[in-house]
Write a protein that holds these residues in place. Sequence first.
Motif, short mmCIF file in Angstrom:
data_model
loop_
_atom_site.label_atom_id
_atom_site.label_comp_id
_atom_site.label_asym_id
_atom_site.label_seq_id
_atom_site.Cartn_x
_atom_site.Cartn_y
_atom_site.Cartn_z
N ASN A 135 0.81 -1.24 0.00
CA ASN A 135 0.00 0.00 0.00
C ASN A 135 0.84 1.28 0.00
O ASN A 135 0.31 2.37 0.11
N VAL A 136 2.16 1.11 -0.08
CA VAL A 136 3.04 2.28 -0.13
C VAL A 136 3.89 2.26 -1.39
O VAL A 136 4.01 3.25 -2.10
N GLY A 137 4.45 1.10 -1.69
CA GLY A 137 5.30 0.98 -2.86
C GLY A 137 6.76 0.84 -2.49
O GLY A 137 7.10 0.48 -1.36
N ALA A 138 7.61 1.15 -3.42
CA ALA A 138 9.05 1.00 -3.22
C ALA A 138 9.63 2.20 -2.50
O ALA A 138 9.29 3.35 -2.79
N ARG A 139 10.50 1.92 -1.53
CA ARG A 139 11.21 2.97 -0.80
C ARG A 139 12.68 2.59 -0.70
O ARG A 139 13.03 1.41 -0.69
N VAL A 140 13.53 3.60 -0.57
CA VAL A 140 14.94 3.36 -0.29
C VAL A 140 15.03 2.76 1.11
O VAL A 140 14.40 3.26 2.05
N SER A 141 15.77 1.68 1.23
CA SER A 141 15.87 0.99 2.52
C SER A 141 16.40 1.92 3.61
O SER A 141 17.29 2.72 3.37
N THR A 142 15.82 1.80 4.77
CA THR A 142 16.31 2.56 5.91
C THR A 142 17.51 1.85 6.50
O THR A 142 17.69 0.64 6.34
N LEU A 143 18.36 2.60 7.17
CA LEU A 143 19.56 2.03 7.76
C LEU A 143 19.19 1.01 8.83
O LEU A 143 18.33 1.27 9.66
N ASN A 144 19.83 -0.10 8.79
CA ASN A 144 19.50 -1.20 9.68
C ASN A 144 20.79 -1.78 10.25
O ASN A 144 21.63 -2.29 9.52
N GLN A 145 20.96 -1.69 11.57
CA GLN A 145 22.20 -2.14 12.18
C GLN A 145 22.43 -3.63 11.95
O GLN A 145 23.55 -4.06 11.68
N GLU A 146 21.37 -4.43 12.06
CA GLU A 146 21.56 -5.87 11.90
C GLU A 146 21.97 -6.22 10.48
O GLU A 146 22.79 -7.12 10.26
N ALA A 147 21.43 -5.48 9.51
CA ALA A 147 21.83 -5.70 8.12
C ALA A 147 23.31 -5.39 7.93
O ALA A 147 24.02 -6.05 7.16
N TYR A 148 23.77 -4.37 8.64
CA TYR A 148 25.19 -4.01 8.57
C TYR A 148 26.05 -5.17 9.08
O TYR A 148 27.03 -5.57 8.44
N PHE A 149 25.68 -5.74 10.23
CA PHE A 149 26.49 -6.82 10.80
C PHE A 149 26.44 -8.07 9.92
O PHE A 149 27.44 -8.78 9.77
N GLU A 150 25.28 -8.33 9.32
CA GLU A 150 25.17 -9.47 8.41
C GLU A 150 26.08 -9.27 7.20
O GLU A 150 26.73 -10.21 6.73
N THR A 151 26.14 -8.03 6.71
CA THR A 151 26.99 -7.72 5.57
C THR A 151 28.46 -7.88 5.94
O THR A 151 29.26 -8.42 5.16
N MET A 152 28.83 -7.42 7.12
CA MET A 152 30.22 -7.57 7.58
C MET A 152 30.61 -9.04 7.67
O MET A 152 31.72 -9.44 7.27
N GLU A 153 29.72 -9.86 8.20
CA GLU A 153 30.02 -11.29 8.32
C GLU A 153 30.14 -11.94 6.94
O GLU A 153 31.01 -12.80 6.71
N THR A 154 29.30 -11.52 6.01
CA THR A 154 29.36 -12.05 4.64
C THR A 154 30.67 -11.65 3.98
O THR A 154 31.32 -12.47 3.32
N ILE A 155 31.07 -10.40 4.17
CA ILE A 155 32.35 -9.93 3.61
C ILE A 155 33.51 -10.71 4.20
O ILE A 155 34.47 -11.07 3.49
#
Length: 233
Positions: free
Chosen positions: A71-91
Amino acid sequence: MAPDNVHDDSRLSKAEQAYEWIRARIRSREYPPGHRLVLSAIAEEFAISPVPVREAIRQLEAEGLVTYERNVGARVSTLNQEAYFETMETIALLEGRATALSVPHLGPPQIAKARELNEKMEATLADFDPKAFTELNWKFHRTLFGCCPNSRLLDLLYTEWERLDYFRDSTFRFIPQRAQSSVQEHEQLIKLIEAGVEPSYVERKIRDHRLVTSTTYRTIVNSTIVNSTNDSA
């Protein structure tokens, strides 16, 4: 019409061009976190149909830079600390493996370049500039894993690095005390490679190097949350 900060490459499809345009605006924060991406408006601005814009947004959603809300559509993702840590672990995992595969192909020029970059990083410590340090850090690691013969692995690693760049300006802005240790660990990595140790050992050391930074930052974040909760109690 392509944005001023993006090269209009006619060799790209319309969807690929739209992807590059929108992605550049997200990374520059012209489209800030939470910004609503209206397909018709973007298509009109870029003088293309909504179809390639939709394809581009789907790709950005797959990469985590865009989220879709009902009901809103596409938005630029908001900053997410957990996503950051997941990305660091993946890297940590991807970079460790890429560096291990790169080690047999590293010669004196790459080793000298890595050491030069690390010395520049050390020089920034006296009057610490987190952004400059982070840029040099990226160049240092890219020098070590850049000879990896697995192009697919490199593509995945570059994508995760770009996600990390979106999630934060510089981790070292929040944990400047980690910068000195990072420089020392870099020198140890260079010496290990020069000594001809097994690539699997280098892989483990790279992974640990990355995870220590992530763990240190997570500790700071959790401490801040606890203190904030206590203050409001």
